[in-house]
Write an enzyme that holds these catalytic residues in place. Structure first.
Site, PDB file in Angstrom:
ATOM      1  N   SER A 105       0.820  -1.268   0.134  1.00  0.00           N
ATOM      2  CA  SER A 105      -0.028  -0.059   0.132  1.00  0.00           C
ATOM      3  C   SER A 105       0.862   1.213   0.080  1.00  0.00           C
ATOM      4  CB  SER A 105      -0.869  -0.032   1.214  1.00  0.00           C
ATOM      5  OG  SER A 105      -1.713  -1.059   1.151  1.00  0.00           O
ATOM      6  N   ASP A 143     -12.260   3.425   4.305  1.00  0.00           N
ATOM      7  CA  ASP A 143     -11.907   2.731   5.430  1.00  0.00           C
ATOM      8  C   ASP A 143     -12.172   3.504   6.719  1.00  0.00           C
ATOM      9  OD1 ASP A 143     -10.478   0.455   4.199  1.00  0.00           O
ATOM     10  OD2 ASP A 143      -8.556   1.603   4.111  1.00  0.00           O
ATOM     11  N   ARG A 194      -3.642   8.557  -0.874  1.00  0.00           N
ATOM     12  CA  ARG A 194      -3.996   7.326  -1.538  1.00  0.00           C
ATOM     13  C   ARG A 194      -4.530   7.288  -2.770  1.00  0.00           C
ATOM     14  NH1 ARG A 194      -9.234   4.457  -1.601  1.00  0.00           N
ATOM     15  NH2 ARG A 194      -8.855   2.134  -2.144  1.00  0.00           N
ATOM     16  N   GLU A 250       4.663  -0.034  14.480  1.00  0.00           N
ATOM     17  CA  GLU A 250       5.338   1.142  13.990  1.00  0.00           C
ATOM     18  C   GLU A 250       6.321   1.795  15.033  1.00  0.00           C
ATOM     19  OE1 GLU A 250       1.995   0.356  14.254  1.00  0.00           O
ATOM     20  OE2 GLU A 250       1.581   0.108  12.161  1.00  0.00           O
TER      21      GLU A 250
END
Lengths: 321, 277
Positions: A43, A123, A173, A64
């Site tokens: 992604s 999302d 995105r 992360e």
């Protein structure tokens, strides 16, 4: 160079995809470039780098905070690491690591946050990074970059790699309009005037740059002359360009796909207040989290389209009189 | 600096370092004596015997990296680094004072020969992974021989990021990384077993894929053996569980949670220095 011709704004690649492309190019020329990811490489588009340079790609799993601090360790030992994740995870889960292991000792780590803003779409808010510019700008010594299109992203990723010090790069995105022609040169900290105007200046970053150009064209038809400036660098901020725009047009609209609190707008307002106070309006997300929908529906509902920029411009021009 | 593997010499240096720590914290009027004293043999043995390093060339790419993840115990690190020649001994008593290179927690901006700024717990093991991975990427080139040593507090490993790092180090086979847990059983609010028990701790590290060595952390020879075993370990990171005594060396500080984060008074300082004479 400013241009008064109509912008074509053809649909280009997503800025995250452009980041991945630039990273591979950097990897080919600089053996010190290292990439880290937290299970989102397909992604964030670090997958291309991982494929070509498997030894220099570090998969950190869904962790992360650990990824950011590992990156800091690599940077301390002389590497140029790019740590990528969704912006919301890199900045929020990694923030204390960005503060203590990156900003405080000023190590040479590049953090790339993809899927920023609300244009990630379906999302929903848990994945939507609407505080990342505010968080990144709050870190002393950080350079904060938010490219408007694929051309800007590729060039600015290369400049970020050459810059010594921590950098946050914001990517999105969806595929986005191309604002720039290939071959365009950029400089960190130097904004770009895309359209000249005399009544109002539309300042923007990321997705809202193209929307501001569209807004300027609509305003022109109404007899309002609007300039457009792309702030691809949020920090350090191009103070001279802001002061000049305030002096020359006397009104400013700042637009961003980010919470109005703590984003580009308030940072510009600080400079305007210090250097040349003029009326301002702000286009951004207003003290709320968004929801699931298509990116187009969300940008419409939350007021981040050319229409909204133009409306803000009309208001601010009214306030001048 | 003169390195040595002689246990008696190392013990003598350690005792001196303990005295310096007590004096520094007393002079500062605040700080963390207990964890500095528990880690004294660990830090001294590393710097005077185990680590590849050169105080005259602090940026040597092939140096081993030392990270004090439990940054509040920096007095022992400052004392040892000054003894090695990295930084001035005559400034040690400026600890925690305005403009001092000896900041309240390690700060590379003030003391660039430190490998990391620490103080917020739970971050150091990840930094060590990054430095060790850089060495792996440099294999056969300058910087390729470096190993990383990270000293963790026992209370510190209640932080979740330690276990993210533990998982990653084993998965990535970072065998040039050594974590040393200063297992002194006490944290700020009391005994570790009462605040948030870590047991079975050796099993936890093994379960995460680490090679585990348990040693008495005040036994220099045992520490030397443990570091030796760690450096021959292939394919796995090593965790040394160093069983220690908080406040070690000063009777009234030993096993006393009060001296986690309280400076001794002048009287307590004098008494402590007598005991460490």
């Amino acid at each position: 160079m400013p241009t008064q011709t109509k912008y074509a704004l053809p649909l280009g690649a997503a800025t995250r995809e452009a980041f991945g492309k630039a990273l591979v190019e950097l990897g080919r020329t600089n053996p010190n470039i290292v990439a880290l990811d937290a299970d989102l490489s397909k992604s964030t588009y670090t997958a291309g780098f991982a494929k070509e340079f498997p030894d220099r790609f570090i998969e950190c799993g869904i962790a992360e905070a650990n990824m950011i601090a590992i990156g800091a360790g690599l940077a301390s030992a002389g590497k140029i690491p790019f740590a990528a994740s969704f912006s919301v995870f890199a900045m929020n889960k990694g923030f204390e690591q960005l503060r203590v292991t990156v900003a405080y000792p000023s190590v040479n780590l590049k953090v790339v946050g993809t899927h920023s803003g609300i244009s990630i779409g379906e999302d929903g808010p848990s994945q939507m990074s609407v505080e990342d510019l505010s968080l990144a700008c709050s870190l002393p010594g950080f350079t904060v970059i938010s490219p408007a299109d694929e051309i800007a992203m590729i060039e600015l990723v290369k400049l970020a790699a050459a810059h010594v010090g921590p950098v946050f790069i914001r990517a999105g995105r969806p595929k986005v309009a191309r604002v720039y022609e290939a071959g365009r040169t950029f400089k960190i900290g130097e904004s770009i005037e895309l359209l000249e105007g005399s009544d109002v200046t539309l300042m923007a970053t990321g997705l809202l740059v193209a929307e501001s150009i569209r807004a300027a064209e609509a305003l022109e038809a109404e007899g309002i002359s609007a300039g457009v400036i792309d702030f691809h660098t949020i920090k350090p901020l191009d103070r001279e360009a802001i002061a000049r725009a305030a002096r020359e047009t006397g009104a400013i609209v700042v637009s961003e796909e980010h919470l109005v609190d703590g984003g580009l707008g308030v940072r510009v307002a600080q400079v305007v207040a210090e250097m040349h106070p003029v009326p301002m309006e702000f286009v951004g997300i207003q003290n709320t989290y968004a929801e699931s929908a298509t990116p187009e529906q969300l940008l419409d509902k939350y007021g981040l389209l050319a229409r909204d920029v133009a409306a803000a411009a009309r208001r601010v021009v009214q306030r001048k009189r | 600096m003169q390195k040595t593997s002689d246990v008696a010499q190392l013990a003598a240096i350690t005792k001196r370092m303990r005295r310096t720590v007590i004096e520094m914290i007393t002079e500062a009027g605040s700080g963390h004596p207990g964890g500095s004293l528990s880690a004294a043999e660990i830090v001294t043995t590393l710097f005077f015997d185990v680590l590849r390093h050169d105080p005259d060339n602090p940026q040597w790419p092939d140096r081993d990296r030392f990270i004090l993840s439990k940054g509040h115990c920096c007095p022992i690190l400052y004392a040892v680094m000054a003894e090695c020649g990295y930084c001035p001994k005559d400034k040690l008593m400026t600890l925690r004072k305005l403009g001092s290179i000896y900041q309240g927690h390690p700060d590379v901006r003030f003391l660039p020969s430190l490998e990391a700024s620490t103080g917020s717990l739970g971050l150091g093991l990840s930094l060590g992974i990054g430095m060790s991975l850089a060495a792996r990427l440099n294999k056969g080139k300058p910087g390729g021989k470096s190993r990383s040593y990270v000293v963790l507090g026992d209370g510190e490993i209640q932080e979740g990021q330690i276990w993210e790092a533990a998982m990653a180090a084993a998965f990535l086979h970072v065998d040039n990384l050594v974590a040393i847990v200063d297992y002194n059983q006490i944290q700020l609010d009391g005994f570790v077993k009462d605040i948030m028990s870590l047991e079975p701790l050796a099993d936890k590290w093994r379960g995460f894929g680490w090679h585990v060595i348990e040693a008495y952390g005040h036994d220099i020879a045992a520490l030397q053996n443990a570091f030796g075993e760690a450096s021959s370990m292939q394919g796995k990171p090593t965790c040394i569980l160093a069983h220690t005594i908080k406040g070690k060396g000063v009777s009234f500080m030993e096993n006393n949670p009060k001296f986690h984060g309280t400076a001794p008074t002048r009287e307590e300082c004098a008494k402590a220095l007598q005991e460490l004479a």
